[in-house]
Design a protein around this motif. Sequence first.
Motif, PDB file in Angstrom:
ATOM      1  N   MET A 126      52.398  16.537  68.185  1.00  0.00           N
ATOM      2  CA  MET A 126      52.078  17.316  66.983  1.00  0.00           C
ATOM      3  C   MET A 126      52.222  16.451  65.734  1.00  0.00           C
ATOM      4  N   ALA A 127      53.256  15.640  65.666  1.00  0.00           N
ATOM      5  CA  ALA A 127      53.446  14.767  64.506  1.00  0.00           C
ATOM      6  C   ALA A 127      52.283  13.775  64.386  1.00  0.00           C
ATOM      7  N   MET A 128      51.837  13.216  65.504  1.00  0.00           N
ATOM      8  CA  MET A 128      50.694  12.294  65.471  1.00  0.00           C
ATOM      9  C   MET A 128      49.440  13.009  65.000  1.00  0.00           C
ATOM     10  N   THR A 129      49.261  14.240  65.430  1.00  0.00           N
ATOM     11  CA  THR A 129      48.074  15.003  65.063  1.00  0.00           C
ATOM     12  C   THR A 129      48.075  15.347  63.581  1.00  0.00           C
ATOM     13  N   VAL A 130      49.229  15.750  63.064  1.00  0.00           N
ATOM     14  CA  VAL A 130      49.350  16.025  61.625  1.00  0.00           C
ATOM     15  C   VAL A 130      49.042  14.762  60.831  1.00  0.00           C
ATOM     16  N   ARG A 131      49.650  13.649  61.226  1.00  0.00           N
ATOM     17  CA  ARG A 131      49.444  12.378  60.515  1.00  0.00           C
ATOM     18  C   ARG A 131      47.977  11.960  60.566  1.00  0.00           C
ATOM     19  N   ALA A 164      45.354  13.885  60.863  1.00  0.00           N
ATOM     20  CA  ALA A 164      44.559  14.775  60.007  1.00  0.00           C
ATOM     21  C   ALA A 164      44.675  14.358  58.542  1.00  0.00           C
ATOM     22  N   ILE A 165      45.862  13.930  58.150  1.00  0.00           N
ATOM     23  CA  ILE A 165      46.059  13.467  56.775  1.00  0.00           C
ATOM     24  C   ILE A 165      45.324  12.140  56.555  1.00  0.00           C
ATOM     25  N   ASP A 166      45.477  11.222  57.506  1.00  0.00           N
ATOM     26  CA  ASP A 166      44.854   9.903  57.379  1.00  0.00           C
ATOM     27  C   ASP A 166      43.322   9.977  57.385  1.00  0.00           C
ATOM     28  N   ALA A 167      42.761  10.969  58.040  1.00  0.00           N
ATOM     29  CA  ALA A 167      41.309  11.065  58.187  1.00  0.00           C
ATOM     30  C   ALA A 167      40.593  11.418  56.888  1.00  0.00           C
ATOM     31  N   ILE A 173      31.655  11.443  51.617  1.00  0.00           N
ATOM     32  CA  ILE A 173      31.249  12.793  51.208  1.00  0.00           C
ATOM     33  C   ILE A 173      31.956  13.091  49.876  1.00  0.00           C
ATOM     34  N   PRO A 174      31.397  12.593  48.767  1.00  0.00           N
ATOM     35  CA  PRO A 174      32.080  12.696  47.484  1.00  0.00           C
ATOM     36  C   PRO A 174      32.348  14.132  47.015  1.00  0.00           C
ATOM     37  N   ASP A 175      31.553  15.083  47.462  1.00  0.00           N
ATOM     38  CA  ASP A 175      31.766  16.472  47.030  1.00  0.00           C
ATOM     39  C   ASP A 175      32.537  17.288  48.077  1.00  0.00           C
ATOM     40  N   LEU A 176      33.248  16.591  48.939  1.00  0.00           N
ATOM     41  CA  LEU A 176      34.046  17.249  49.966  1.00  0.00           C
ATOM     42  C   LEU A 176      35.027  18.215  49.311  1.00  0.00           C
ATOM     43  N   ASP A 177      35.105  19.416  49.821  1.00  0.00           N
ATOM     44  CA  ASP A 177      35.983  20.451  49.278  1.00  0.00           C
ATOM     45  C   ASP A 177      37.395  20.244  49.833  1.00  0.00           C
ATOM     46  N   LEU A 178      38.219  19.550  49.055  1.00  0.00           N
ATOM     47  CA  LEU A 178      39.572  19.235  49.504  1.00  0.00           C
ATOM     48  C   LEU A 178      40.441  20.485  49.636  1.00  0.00           C
ATOM     49  N   ASP A 179      40.209  21.471  48.779  1.00  0.00           N
ATOM     50  CA  ASP A 179      40.969  22.716  48.885  1.00  0.00           C
ATOM     51  C   ASP A 179      40.675  23.417  50.208  1.00  0.00           C
ATOM     52  N   ALA A 180      39.415  23.451  50.580  1.00  0.00           N
ATOM     53  CA  ALA A 180      39.036  24.072  51.859  1.00  0.00           C
ATOM     54  C   ALA A 180      39.613  23.278  53.025  1.00  0.00           C
ATOM     55  N   TYR A 181      39.590  21.947  52.932  1.00  0.00           N
ATOM     56  CA  TYR A 181      40.155  21.095  53.983  1.00  0.00           C
ATOM     57  C   TYR A 181      41.644  21.402  54.150  1.00  0.00           C
ATOM     58  N   ALA A 182      42.341  21.487  53.034  1.00  0.00           N
ATOM     59  CA  ALA A 182      43.774  21.787  53.070  1.00  0.00           C
ATOM     60  C   ALA A 182      44.030  23.169  53.677  1.00  0.00           C
ATOM     61  N   ARG A 183      43.260  24.163  53.258  1.00  0.00           N
ATOM     62  CA  ARG A 183      43.423  25.517  53.812  1.00  0.00           C
ATOM     63  C   ARG A 183      43.172  25.527  55.318  1.00  0.00           C
ATOM     64  N   ASP A 184      42.132  24.827  55.731  1.00  0.00           N
ATOM     65  CA  ASP A 184      41.811  24.772  57.154  1.00  0.00           C
ATOM     66  C   ASP A 184      42.935  24.103  57.951  1.00  0.00           C
ATOM     67  N   LEU A 185      43.486  23.022  57.412  1.00  0.00           N
ATOM     68  CA  LEU A 185      44.580  22.350  58.110  1.00  0.00           C
ATOM     69  C   LEU A 185      45.817  23.231  58.192  1.00  0.00           C
ATOM     70  N   VAL A 186      46.142  23.901  57.107  1.00  0.00           N
ATOM     71  CA  VAL A 186      47.297  24.806  57.115  1.00  0.00           C
ATOM     72  C   VAL A 186      47.098  25.876  58.182  1.00  0.00           C
ATOM     73  N   SER A 187      45.934  26.477  58.220  1.00  0.00           N
ATOM     74  CA  SER A 187      45.647  27.512  59.209  1.00  0.00           C
ATOM     75  C   SER A 187      45.721  26.952  60.630  1.00  0.00           C
ATOM     76  N   LEU A 188      45.112  25.807  60.840  1.00  0.00           N
ATOM     77  CA  LEU A 188      45.101  25.180  62.154  1.00  0.00           C
ATOM     78  C   LEU A 188      46.516  24.897  62.646  1.00  0.00           C
ATOM     79  N   PHE A 189      47.312  24.253  61.804  1.00  0.00           N
ATOM     80  CA  PHE A 189      48.661  23.890  62.231  1.00  0.00           C
ATOM     81  C   PHE A 189      49.591  25.096  62.285  1.00  0.00           C
ATOM     82  N   ARG A 190      49.349  26.081  61.469  1.00  0.00           N
ATOM     83  CA  ARG A 190      50.142  27.315  61.564  1.00  0.00           C
ATOM     84  C   ARG A 190      49.905  27.965  62.930  1.00  0.00           C
TER      85      ARG A 190
END
Length: 74
Positions: free
Chosen positions: A30-35, A37-40, A48-65
Amino acid sequence: MYGTSLAPLQDILERGQRAGEFRDFTTRTMAMTVRAAIDAIGPQISVIPDLDLDAYARDLVSLFRHATEQEVRP
C-alpha cells in the motif's frame, strides 16, 4: 526502488491497522502504491497542462479510502 523511504508511510498504515481504522493489507504494498500515485502526477502535468489536479486528488482520496477502510458491519 523506494528502499527505506517508505518506512514513515508504512508506520502510519500499521498504526491505523492496529487502531482498527484500516482493514488488513500488506502495508509495504500500500505504501508503494500511494508513493507511485504521487510520483506519477509530475510527468502527467508536463504532457497534460490542463490536468485537473483537484479531481486527481479527489480520485486518489476516494481510491485509497476504499482500499484501506475497515469494513463497516451492520
